[in-house]
Design a protein around this motif. Structure first.
Motif, PDB file in Angstrom:
ATOM      1  N   GLY A   1       0.835  -1.188   0.000  1.00  0.00           N
ATOM      2  CA  GLY A   1       0.000   0.000   0.000  1.00  0.00           C
ATOM      3  C   GLY A   1       0.871   1.240   0.000  1.00  0.00           C
ATOM      4  O   GLY A   1       1.784   1.345   0.826  1.00  0.00           O
ATOM      5  N   GLU A   2       0.630   2.168  -0.924  1.00  0.00           N
ATOM      6  CA  GLU A   2       1.476   3.356  -1.053  1.00  0.00           C
ATOM      7  C   GLU A   2       0.649   4.621  -0.916  1.00  0.00           C
ATOM      8  O   GLU A   2      -0.475   4.701  -1.419  1.00  0.00           O
ATOM      9  CB  GLU A   2       2.198   3.352  -2.397  1.00  0.00           C
ATOM     10  CG  GLU A   2       3.199   2.225  -2.559  1.00  0.00           C
ATOM     11  CD  GLU A   2       3.936   2.291  -3.882  1.00  0.00           C
ATOM     12  OE1 GLU A   2       5.067   2.825  -3.909  1.00  0.00           O
ATOM     13  OE2 GLU A   2       3.368   1.821  -4.886  1.00  0.00           O
ATOM     14  N   LEU A   3       1.256   5.604  -0.248  1.00  0.00           N
ATOM     15  CA  LEU A   3       0.623   6.910  -0.102  1.00  0.00           C
ATOM     16  C   LEU A   3       1.725   7.955  -0.148  1.00  0.00           C
ATOM     17  O   LEU A   3       2.517   8.085   0.788  1.00  0.00           O
ATOM     18  CB  LEU A   3      -0.145   6.997   1.225  1.00  0.00           C
ATOM     19  CG  LEU A   3      -0.911   8.297   1.496  1.00  0.00           C
ATOM     20  CD1 LEU A   3      -2.054   8.444   0.487  1.00  0.00           C
ATOM     21  CD2 LEU A   3      -1.468   8.294   2.914  1.00  0.00           C
ATOM     22  N   LYS A   4       1.806   8.662  -1.275  1.00  0.00           N
ATOM     23  CA  LYS A   4       2.867   9.647  -1.499  1.00  0.00           C
ATOM     24  C   LYS A   4       4.231   9.003  -1.280  1.00  0.00           C
ATOM     25  O   LYS A   4       4.598   8.066  -1.976  1.00  0.00           O
ATOM     26  CB  LYS A   4       2.653  10.875  -0.607  1.00  0.00           C
ATOM     27  CG  LYS A   4       1.396  11.660  -0.957  1.00  0.00           C
ATOM     28  CD  LYS A   4       1.250  12.919  -0.120  1.00  0.00           C
ATOM     29  CE  LYS A   4       0.011  13.693  -0.528  1.00  0.00           C
ATOM     30  NZ  LYS A   4      -0.178  14.908   0.285  1.00  0.00           N
TER      31      LYS A   4
ATOM     32  N   ALA B   1       5.252   7.287   1.391  1.00  0.00           N
ATOM     33  CA  ALA B   1       5.211   6.255   2.431  1.00  0.00           C
ATOM     34  C   ALA B   1       4.523   5.006   1.908  1.00  0.00           C
ATOM     35  O   ALA B   1       3.716   5.060   0.968  1.00  0.00           O
ATOM     36  CB  ALA B   1       4.490   6.776   3.670  1.00  0.00           C
ATOM     37  N   SER B   2       4.837   3.850   2.538  1.00  0.00           N
ATOM     38  CA  SER B   2       4.233   2.592   2.108  1.00  0.00           C
ATOM     39  C   SER B   2       4.262   1.575   3.242  1.00  0.00           C
ATOM     40  O   SER B   2       4.995   1.739   4.218  1.00  0.00           O
ATOM     41  CB  SER B   2       4.974   2.029   0.897  1.00  0.00           C
ATOM     42  OG  SER B   2       6.314   1.701   1.253  1.00  0.00           O
ATOM     43  N   PHE B   3       3.457   0.493   3.104  1.00  0.00           N
ATOM     44  CA  PHE B   3       3.460  -0.642   4.022  1.00  0.00           C
ATOM     45  C   PHE B   3       2.866  -1.833   3.284  1.00  0.00           C
ATOM     46  O   PHE B   3       2.312  -1.704   2.182  1.00  0.00           O
ATOM     47  CB  PHE B   3       2.662  -0.333   5.297  1.00  0.00           C
ATOM     48  CG  PHE B   3       1.178  -0.206   5.084  1.00  0.00           C
ATOM     49  CD1 PHE B   3       0.320  -1.273   5.332  1.00  0.00           C
ATOM     50  CD2 PHE B   3       0.633   0.988   4.630  1.00  0.00           C
ATOM     51  CE1 PHE B   3      -1.046  -1.159   5.126  1.00  0.00           C
ATOM     52  CE2 PHE B   3      -0.736   1.114   4.423  1.00  0.00           C
ATOM     53  CZ  PHE B   3      -1.581   0.037   4.672  1.00  0.00           C
ATOM     54  N   TYR B   4       2.977  -3.017   3.881  1.00  0.00           N
ATOM     55  CA  TYR B   4       2.458  -4.233   3.259  1.00  0.00           C
ATOM     56  C   TYR B   4       1.317  -4.810   4.086  1.00  0.00           C
ATOM     57  O   TYR B   4       1.334  -4.731   5.312  1.00  0.00           O
ATOM     58  CB  TYR B   4       3.574  -5.261   3.110  1.00  0.00           C
ATOM     59  CG  TYR B   4       4.515  -4.947   1.965  1.00  0.00           C
ATOM     60  CD1 TYR B   4       4.295  -5.472   0.697  1.00  0.00           C
ATOM     61  CD2 TYR B   4       5.600  -4.106   2.154  1.00  0.00           C
ATOM     62  CE1 TYR B   4       5.152  -5.165  -0.364  1.00  0.00           C
ATOM     63  CE2 TYR B   4       6.464  -3.792   1.115  1.00  0.00           C
ATOM     64  CZ  TYR B   4       6.234  -4.336  -0.151  1.00  0.00           C
ATOM     65  OH  TYR B   4       7.077  -4.023  -1.186  1.00  0.00           O
ATOM     66  N   TYR B   5       0.345  -5.433   3.382  1.00  0.00           N
ATOM     67  CA  TYR B   5      -0.813  -6.031   4.041  1.00  0.00           C
ATOM     68  C   TYR B   5      -1.266  -7.246   3.231  1.00  0.00           C
ATOM     69  O   TYR B   5      -0.862  -7.422   2.062  1.00  0.00           O
ATOM     70  CB  TYR B   5      -1.938  -5.007   4.176  1.00  0.00           C
ATOM     71  CG  TYR B   5      -2.483  -4.466   2.880  1.00  0.00           C
ATOM     72  CD1 TYR B   5      -3.578  -5.067   2.255  1.00  0.00           C
ATOM     73  CD2 TYR B   5      -1.913  -3.353   2.260  1.00  0.00           C
ATOM     74  CE1 TYR B   5      -4.092  -4.580   1.066  1.00  0.00           C
ATOM     75  CE2 TYR B   5      -2.410  -2.862   1.068  1.00  0.00           C
ATOM     76  CZ  TYR B   5      -3.501  -3.483   0.479  1.00  0.00           C
ATOM     77  OH  TYR B   5      -3.998  -2.989  -0.703  1.00  0.00           O
TER      78      TYR B   5
ATOM     79  N   ILE C   1       3.107  -5.640  10.469  1.00  0.00           N
ATOM     80  CA  ILE C   1       2.699  -4.589   9.525  1.00  0.00           C
ATOM     81  C   ILE C   1       3.487  -3.309   9.794  1.00  0.00           C
ATOM     82  O   ILE C   1       3.948  -2.644   8.860  1.00  0.00           O
ATOM     83  CB  ILE C   1       1.182  -4.337   9.626  1.00  0.00           C
ATOM     84  CG1 ILE C   1       0.409  -5.561   9.111  1.00  0.00           C
ATOM     85  CG2 ILE C   1       0.784  -3.081   8.841  1.00  0.00           C
ATOM     86  CD1 ILE C   1      -1.092  -5.448   9.245  1.00  0.00           C
ATOM     87  N   ILE C   2       3.656  -2.966  11.060  1.00  0.00           N
ATOM     88  CA  ILE C   2       4.459  -1.781  11.403  1.00  0.00           C
ATOM     89  C   ILE C   2       5.890  -1.962  10.912  1.00  0.00           C
ATOM     90  O   ILE C   2       6.505  -1.030  10.389  1.00  0.00           O
ATOM     91  CB  ILE C   2       4.441  -1.533  12.921  1.00  0.00           C
ATOM     92  CG1 ILE C   2       3.016  -1.301  13.420  1.00  0.00           C
ATOM     93  CG2 ILE C   2       5.317  -0.328  13.280  1.00  0.00           C
ATOM     94  CD1 ILE C   2       2.328  -0.087  12.876  1.00  0.00           C
ATOM     95  N   ASP C   3       6.422  -3.184  11.053  1.00  0.00           N
ATOM     96  CA  ASP C   3       7.792  -3.450  10.597  1.00  0.00           C
ATOM     97  C   ASP C   3       7.935  -3.268   9.096  1.00  0.00           C
ATOM     98  O   ASP C   3       9.024  -2.947   8.601  1.00  0.00           O
ATOM     99  CB  ASP C   3       8.204  -4.876  10.973  1.00  0.00           C
ATOM    100  CG  ASP C   3       8.403  -5.054  12.468  1.00  0.00           C
ATOM    101  OD1 ASP C   3       8.621  -4.036  13.161  1.00  0.00           O
ATOM    102  OD2 ASP C   3       8.334  -6.201  12.955  1.00  0.00           O
ATOM    103  N   SER C   4       6.837  -3.487   8.346  1.00  0.00           N
ATOM    104  CA  SER C   4       6.903  -3.365   6.879  1.00  0.00           C
ATOM    105  C   SER C   4       6.810  -1.912   6.412  1.00  0.00           C
ATOM    106  O   SER C   4       7.002  -1.630   5.222  1.00  0.00           O
ATOM    107  CB  SER C   4       5.771  -4.171   6.247  1.00  0.00           C
ATOM    108  OG  SER C   4       4.514  -3.507   6.407  1.00  0.00           O
TER     109      SER C   4
END
Length: 410
Positions: free
Chosen positions: A94-97, A99-103, A221-224
């Motif tokens: 998931g990307e936002l500007k 920043a990103s994370f995985y789910y 998720i926080i780690d990603s």
């Protein structure tokens, strides 16, 4: 008379063993026919268990302990099984500007706008939220950057019972991480939150779940989470106010990537040196001793004082003599500044020495005008204009002459 069976007595334990059950029927019959009851032989020693009995007791005790241990482990396994942590396959980015994370791929996007991305599990028991915060949150902090106060206030806003704040960094972005919990529609949610500064704004990632078996997965998720440090790419600066030697200027420029307006001050200009001016004149005693004065350097642009220093002179012999003669004249009559110079020149002093003496004799020329007006009034009558004309003739200025006329009541 038949012989009776005797009890067996163990010589080691003194224990009395029962009479053998293999006694002959003849003995039993003979015994029964005896009308006299036979006394039993009782041991006077304490009764102990045999070695075989002891072994049986120990075996039973061990069995009970083993059963207890097995029961304990069964309960423990049931408890652990009830809260065993499950993992998630974090395979979707998931990307936002910046920043990103995985789910997990089966999670659904519930919010996706300019500054927020939220995904939710199919059961709606778990969720992850990525938010780009407004830079105005940093307005009250030095240099518009987060500090410990900011992170503490932010964590308190999420959960006043939050866990300990830990240092957290992703790339060049640094911040804090903490555990948190809250209630939503009477459902208890627990998880983790991290907030970092990306060079312009705070960026927040939160993962929480009402399912206790997914608590560790929320931490994954926080780690990603990752955030690129935002470095403004500015267009040309626009000067809003020019700097001077008394005030800073102002300028602004816009970031070509995020559009933020960056304002900066323009440093003050250096002062421009003007001339040194005497701000406190030297004083010279009647014998020529000099007390230093002060001179000041002023800016030729704004007129502000830039520097000061002591000011003094060397007095020549001719100057000392001119000064001494000037004080002698002033001790018995009144003179104007120009009148004293003329008198000293009449005495043969040079114009320079005469001027030096008049300038440093310490006379108050308004007082001298008062004194001269009184002398005139003592031997003659004058109108106001006539006295003023006479004092001007003596070399007093118009202001000094008027002051002299005032002092005698005209």
């Amino acid at each position: 008379m038949p012989e009776r069976n005797k009890p067996n007595i163990n010589p080691e334990t003194s224990e009395v063993n029962p009479i053998s059950e293999t006694a002959s029927e003849t003995d039993k019959t003979s015994s029964s026919q005896n009308d006299i009851e036979k006394p039993q032989i009782i041991s006077t020693q304490p009764r102990d268990c045999t070695e075989e009995s002891k072994k049986k007791i120990k075996t039973k005790f061990k069995i009970l302990i083993a059963i207890g241990i097995l029961f304990f482990f069964a309960i423990a396994i049931m408890i652990i099984g009830a809260t065993a942590q499950k993992t998630l396959d974090l395979d979707t980015k998931g990307e936002l500007k910046n920043a990103s994370f995985y789910y997990p791929s089966d999670w659904n996007i519930s919010v996706d706008d300019e500054n927020t991305l939220q995904v939710v599990s199919p059961e709606k028991t778990s969720s992850a939220l990525l938010t780009i915060m407004d830079e105005s949150l940093l307005d009250n902090y030095p240099s518009n950057r987060p500090n410990d106060s900011f992170y503490n206030e932010f964590a308190d806003g999420v959960d006043k019972q939050h866990g300990e704040l830990e240092d957290f960094s992703v790339g060049e972005c640094t911040g804090k991480r903490f555990t948190c919990s809250f209630n939503s529609n009477n459902v208890s949610l627990r998880g983790e939150c991290a907030v970092v500064f990306d060079g312009a704004k705070p960026v927040v990632i939160t993962a929480f779940s009402s399912d206790a078996t997914y608590r560790d997965a929320m931490s994954d998720i926080i780690d990603s989470f990752y955030c690129y440090y935002h470095k403004h790419s500015l267009n040309d600066w626009v000067v809003d106010k020019e700097a001077s030697c008394t005030e800073e200027g102002k300028k602004h420029a816009a970031c070509t990537e995020c559009g933020k307006i960056i304002e900066e001050s323009i440093p003050k200009l250096n002062h421009t040196e003007g001339e040194w001016k005497i701000t406190k004149d030297i004083s010279i005693s009647s014998n020529g001793t000099v007390t230093p004065g002060t001179e000041t350097l002023y800016c030729s642009v704004c007129g502000n004082e830039m520097n000061t220093r002591a000011y003094t002179i060397e007095v020549t012999t001719s100057q000392k003599n001119a000064l001494k003669k000037a004080n002698q004249y002033l001790s018995y009559t009144a003179f104007s500044y120009t009148g004293l110079i003329d008198q000293l020149e009449f005495e043969g002093f040079s114009t320079e020495d005469s001027t030096f003496a008049a300038s440093h004799c310490g006379a108050d020329w308004d007082k001298q005008a008062e004194k001269k007006a009184k002398q005139y009034m003592n031997y003659s009558a004058f109108s106001r204009s006539g006295l003023i004309n006479q004092l001007e003739y003596e070399g007093f200025t118009s202001e000094q002459a008027a002051h002299g006329a005032d002092s005698v009541g005209l």
